[in-house]
Design an enzyme around this catalytic site. Structure first.
Site, short mmCIF file in Angstrom:
data_model
loop_
_atom_site.label_atom_id
_atom_site.label_comp_id
_atom_site.label_asym_id
_atom_site.label_seq_id
_atom_site.Cartn_x
_atom_site.Cartn_y
_atom_site.Cartn_z
N GLY A 198 -1.52 -3.46 10.15
CA GLY A 198 -2.25 -3.16 9.05
C GLY A 198 -3.65 -3.38 9.25
O GLY A 198 -4.40 -4.08 9.90
N GLU A 224 0.82 -1.22 0.13
CA GLU A 224 0.00 0.00 -0.13
C GLU A 224 1.01 1.38 -0.10
O GLU A 224 1.90 1.12 0.72
CB GLU A 224 -0.77 -0.09 1.26
CG GLU A 224 -1.88 -0.86 1.19
CD GLU A 224 -3.22 -0.51 2.09
OE1 GLU A 224 -4.05 -1.04 2.32
OE2 GLU A 224 -2.80 0.10 3.02
N HIS A 260 -2.18 -7.24 15.78
CA HIS A 260 -1.39 -7.29 14.48
C HIS A 260 -2.32 -6.63 13.45
O HIS A 260 -1.75 -6.31 12.38
CB HIS A 260 -0.98 -8.83 14.14
CG HIS A 260 -2.05 -9.51 13.54
ND1 HIS A 260 -3.35 -9.76 14.02
CD2 HIS A 260 -2.06 -10.06 12.38
CE1 HIS A 260 -3.95 -10.51 13.15
NE2 HIS A 260 -3.37 -10.69 12.00
#
EC number: 6.5.1.8
Length: 506
Positions: free
Chosen positions: A403, A231, A429
């Site tokens: 993320g 990204e 996470h």
């Protein structure tokens, strides 16, 4: 297994504080320690709804609910402290994803379980910064997204473009990022900003099957599919200016690149091979677990040691993989802006693993102990002054890269002393699934998902459009809830919020 009604199940779960819950011994058979999980009001509802649904008559098949999986892990031999469920927890193979547990290395009965690491060994995230700003990228956003898509091989069967033969693979498995450095794919300082400096010294490629090596050889330097992505992101908020400046993030609007990938088919094969061996070892050593998916072996058995050596090789594979994609990302940016990656200040902020088991020293009952810490869908989050984090971050705590789901924000957090005491230096996470992949495919249309991303001004390049609905934001918990819960309970601190402007997916 005794089947209890929902209200009886609830008598074993006690609220400790606004966002934390204790799972008492007896919730599942043979629990050696208690369980704990963290959830705010919205996440709590998901956890308890999952448990309620599992109590309905005739509900069989599929994974157990997350709270049951936390409790089953608490029954494994040699576990110390508590079995921990982080706010992004969701059901997985054996261990829930977002479950962390530590085992006493000095206890001969202690085990290692591949289900506590997961099939995608060292699935993790790397974050690169740049000296570009959104205003620099906006006019060429589509071209840059296309350039990244062209440079990085993506998708289920994607093949790497980094030249690789069988001898190279053996060396890469043993050396990790030292191989990437020798071959010229990374900068020397990249290694400094990487968990374990990008190399597990316990790796032994001879413990890896030929089948795993055959699967891994063509896949090095590839993104893969599923929830993996690259990204282009914009710094949207800075919560801790001092820590952010240590990471080279000074202003809102700054451009970063996040790479989320793992050990591809190689790691999956290592886990599959180990599970077969461990089922035999369990029979031989008379190890019993509450769930056959929790196949395990004594840490000091041949099978346990072989798995740890092969797992370390898979972790090295993943670091080389992310390093190869770092090289390709730098090339794509340099080509687009007609300059060098160095001039664009494309340094690695940090690289973390989300699926791994490692030997670490922690304080247990007031004394330092060597523990084998299993983190599955959780991130190491060491506090300031810890000897295993880079010099640059000694005063801030270790950066933690979280993320979001596709098209939602990601976060950089920092480790805390409280996290060290409560969760063996571990935090969340990611967002964590709230819908299974099958339900996502049934309930969501990939065209709607792509339209929503475009409406947000996000450039999207995807190799398998029909897989997109599996990764749609509606399939996941809200990453903001997850990160805020960790922040509120004190196991990590918010530092930076990142908003995506381009997503490259398999």
């Amino acid at each position: 297994m005794v089947v209890r009604d929902y209200n009886t199940e609830l008598t074993y779960i006690e609220r400790i504080s606004t966002n934390s819950f204790r799972i008492k011994k007896g919730f599942q058979p043979n629990m050696n320690v208690e369980g704990i999980f963290y959830a705010n009001s919205r996440l709590e509802k998901l956890m308890f709804d999952e448990l309620r649904n599992s109590c309905r008559p005739g509900m069989t098949g599929g994974f157990l609910p997350g709270v049951k999986q936390i409790a089953n892990v608490a029954a494994l031999p040699g576990i110390v402290g508590r079995s921990v469920g982080l706010p992004d927890i969701h059901s997985g193979y054996g261990f829930a994803i977002g479950n962390m547990a530590a085992f006493d290395m000095s206890d001969p009965t202690s085990i290692v379980s591949p289900g506590g690491v997961g099939f995608d060994i060292n699935c993790g995230v790397r974050l690169l910064r740049t000296n570009l700003f959104e205003k620099d990228v906006k006019p060429v956003q589509e071209q840059l997204a296309q350039s990244l898509f062209d440079h990085i091989p993506v998708g289920v069967g994607s093949k790497g473009i980094i030249p690789m033969n069988a001898h190279d693979l053996e060396e890469a498995l043993e050396m990790g990022m030292d191989w990437s450095l020798r071959e010229g794919y990374v900068w020397a300082e990249d290694k400094e900003h990487c968990e374990e400096y990008g190399r597990m010294l316990t790796a032994d490629p001879s413990k890896v099957s030929m089948r795993a090596k055959k699967r891994g050889l063509p896949q090095l330097g590839t993104l893969g599919a599923g929830n993996h992505y690259a990204e282009i992101q914009v710094v949207e908020e800075i919560y801790d200016k001092y820590a952010a400046s240590k990471m080279g993030i000074e202003e809102l609007g700054q451009i970063c690149v996040m790479i989320h990938s793992g050990s591809r088919g190689f790691g999956h094969q290592v886990a599959t091979d180990a599970l077969v061996e461990m089922e035999k070892a369990m029979k031989r050593d008379k190890i019993e677990t509450n769930d056959r998916q929790l196949a395990c072996a004594r840490i000091n058995s041949v099978e346990g040691q072989n798995y740890l050596k092969a797992m370390s090789a898979a972790a090295n594979f993943a670091w080389v993989n992310r390093s190869s994609m770092t090289f390709l990302t730098r090339q794509a940016f340099a080509k687009q802006f007609n300059t060098t990656p160095d001039d664009l200040d494309m340094h690695v902020i940090y690289d973390v693993s989300h699926n791994v088991a490692k030997i670490e020293e922690h304080i247990v009952d007031g004394r330092p102990k060597q523990l084998l810490v299993h983190r599955k869908g959780s991130t190491r989050a060491f506090p300031p002054h810890h000897p295993l984090i880079p010099v640059d971050y000694q005063l801030t705590g270790q950066p933690v890269l979280v993320g979001g789901s596709m098209g939602t924000c990601s976060f950089v957090l920092t480790g805390t002393e409280k996290g060290m005491a409560e969760t063996f230096g571990s935090t969340c996470h990611g967002a964590g699934r709230s819908l299974s992949r099958a339900k996502s495919r049934r309930n969501l249309d990939y065209k709607d998902v792509l339209r929503d991303l475009e409406a947000k001004g996000i450039s999207i390049r995807v190799a398998s459009p029909k897989l997109v609905q599996e990764e749609a934001p509606d399939s996941y918990k809200d990453v903001r809830d997850v990160v805020q819960t960790c922040h509120d309970v004190g196991i990590s601190s918010k530092c930076i919020k990142l908003r995506p402007i381009a997503v490259i997916k398999g």
